[in-house]
Design an enzyme around this catalytic site. Structure first.
Site, mmCIF file in Angstrom:
data_model
loop_
_atom_site.group_PDB
_atom_site.id
_atom_site.type_symbol
_atom_site.label_atom_id
_atom_site.label_comp_id
_atom_site.label_asym_id
_atom_site.label_seq_id
_atom_site.Cartn_x
_atom_site.Cartn_y
_atom_site.Cartn_z
ATOM 1 N N ASP A 28 0.756 -1.456 0.106
ATOM 2 C CA ASP A 28 0.077 -0.183 -0.407
ATOM 3 C C ASP A 28 1.310 1.184 0.082
ATOM 4 O O ASP A 28 1.727 1.339 -0.635
ATOM 5 C CB ASP A 28 -0.705 0.184 0.970
ATOM 6 N N TYR A 82 -12.373 7.954 -1.377
ATOM 7 C CA TYR A 82 -12.266 8.065 -0.130
ATOM 8 C C TYR A 82 -10.416 9.129 0.027
ATOM 9 O O TYR A 82 -10.623 9.232 1.168
ATOM 10 C CB TYR A 82 -12.116 6.798 0.043
ATOM 11 N N TYR A 104 -2.456 10.244 3.217
ATOM 12 C CA TYR A 104 -3.464 10.976 2.607
ATOM 13 C C TYR A 104 -2.836 12.708 2.237
ATOM 14 O O TYR A 104 -3.822 12.842 1.134
ATOM 15 C CB TYR A 104 -4.706 10.940 2.857
ATOM 16 N N HIS A 147 -6.701 -5.810 -1.600
ATOM 17 C CA HIS A 147 -5.637 -5.124 -1.573
ATOM 18 C C HIS A 147 -5.214 -5.882 -0.113
ATOM 19 O O HIS A 147 -3.275 -5.418 -0.587
ATOM 20 C CB HIS A 147 -6.323 -4.379 -0.884
#
Length: 313
Positions: free
Chosen positions: A102, A146, A229, A290
């Site tokens: 990730d 998201y 993020y 994922h």
């Protein structure tokens, strides 16, 4: 699992937690994603240790058992790179294999670009190599996705704050284990996308969830929302040549929702990603989502250990 050692080391003014297993001369450093922690690599730690390697698994700053930085909103991807260098130096590791999942794939690849002499090879999962802050792929995200929602200061905090920590982690694992992009409508938040009656993925137990929940109750989500993020567009042009010039392996689940990010599946399946990672093998696990390393640990462990043995001098 009982043989895993847990250490705390001073890294750039913070106490970082490191899980360690194995005594082999070659070192493998695992870098987690979100909402993951060191525990996400539990299956792989055992496998690489049994294969004769030494596994080091840090909790990133502000994650898991690692100390929260004094100003979480100023944390950056560059911190992860500098922390990784300090960890290798602390353990006197001249060269290591890096395995990133990730957003952990970002520092794994970037570290190989900036410090190639310290890297033997790179394995990544869930996210292909995308130079941070420079890719058009992240400029095409659909409204309500998201990542866009969580980039807005305060929005995720308000969304998460309606629920207890365990439910937030549960919802994220359920969402990210799906094959569709998590996109909220105009009158929704991301947590609204999960029906409270939805079961956990079959490979993720209530006991596993409890481990994550306990640690996120300690750390909170402040640093986790900042990195990755709110720093995705961070300028990390630290070198003129962004290519990863080390042997590399990308493992993707065939049903990973991330492949539905606009342009992403073509970028991987067409081999365009090899423009930036010339010596790259790409393997798809057809039923994988994922969290392939937790969903199909035996298959992922076999792929990893084969790669490590192939590229160990």
């Amino acid at each position: 699992m009982d043989q895993i050692e847990h250490k705390y080391i001073d890294v750039r003014g913070l106490k970082l937690h490191i899980a360690e297993l194995g005594t082999g001369p070659s070192v493998v450093v695992f870098l987690h994603g979100f909402p993951e922690i060191w525990y996400s690599w539990r299956h792989q730690m055992v496998a690489v240790a049994n294969a004769g390697f030494r596994a080091l698994v840090p909790d990133f700053r502000g994650y898991g058992l690692s100390q929260l930085p004094p100003e979480p909103e100023k944390a950056s991807f560059k911190d992860l790179l500098e922390d990784l260098l300090a960890i290798l130096d602390f353990f006197s590791v001249p060269k290591a294999f890096l395995i990133g999942k990730d957003f952990g794939a970002f520092p794994a690849n970037l570290f190989a670009v900036i410090f190639p002499e310290r890297v033997s090879g790179v394995v990544t999962m869930g996210v292909p190599y995308i130079p941070a802050g420079s890719s058009s792929l992240f400029k095409q995200l659909p409204e309500g996705f998201y990542i866009l929602r969580w980039q807005e200061p305060g929005r995720a905090e308000a969304d998460f704050g309606r629920l207890d920590v365990k439910t937030v982690v549960r919802n994220i694992y359920i969402l990210f284990s799906g094959s569709e992009l998590p996109i909220a409508g105009e009158d929704q938040e991301i947590m609204d996308l999960v029906d409270p009656s939805s079961p956990l993925p079959p490979w993720f137990t209530e006991e596993d969830l409890a481990v994550y929940a306990t640690l996120y109750e300690k750390s909170g989500f402040r640093t986790a929302l900042q990195v990755p993020y709110r720093t995705l567009r961070e300028d990390l042009s630290l070198t003129d040549d962004p290519r990863v010039k080390k042997p590399a392996l990308l493992i993707m689940g065939g049903k990973d929702y991330f492949l539905k990010v606009p342009g992403m599946e073509d970028y991987v399946r067409s081999g365009k990603v090899k423009d930036l990672v010339p010596d790259l093998e790409i393997t798809f696990l057809p039923e994988g989502t994922h969290f392939v390393q937790e969903q199909f640990p035996d298959q992922v462990n076999q792929l990893i250990t084969t790669f490590l043995r192939k590229h160990t001098c």
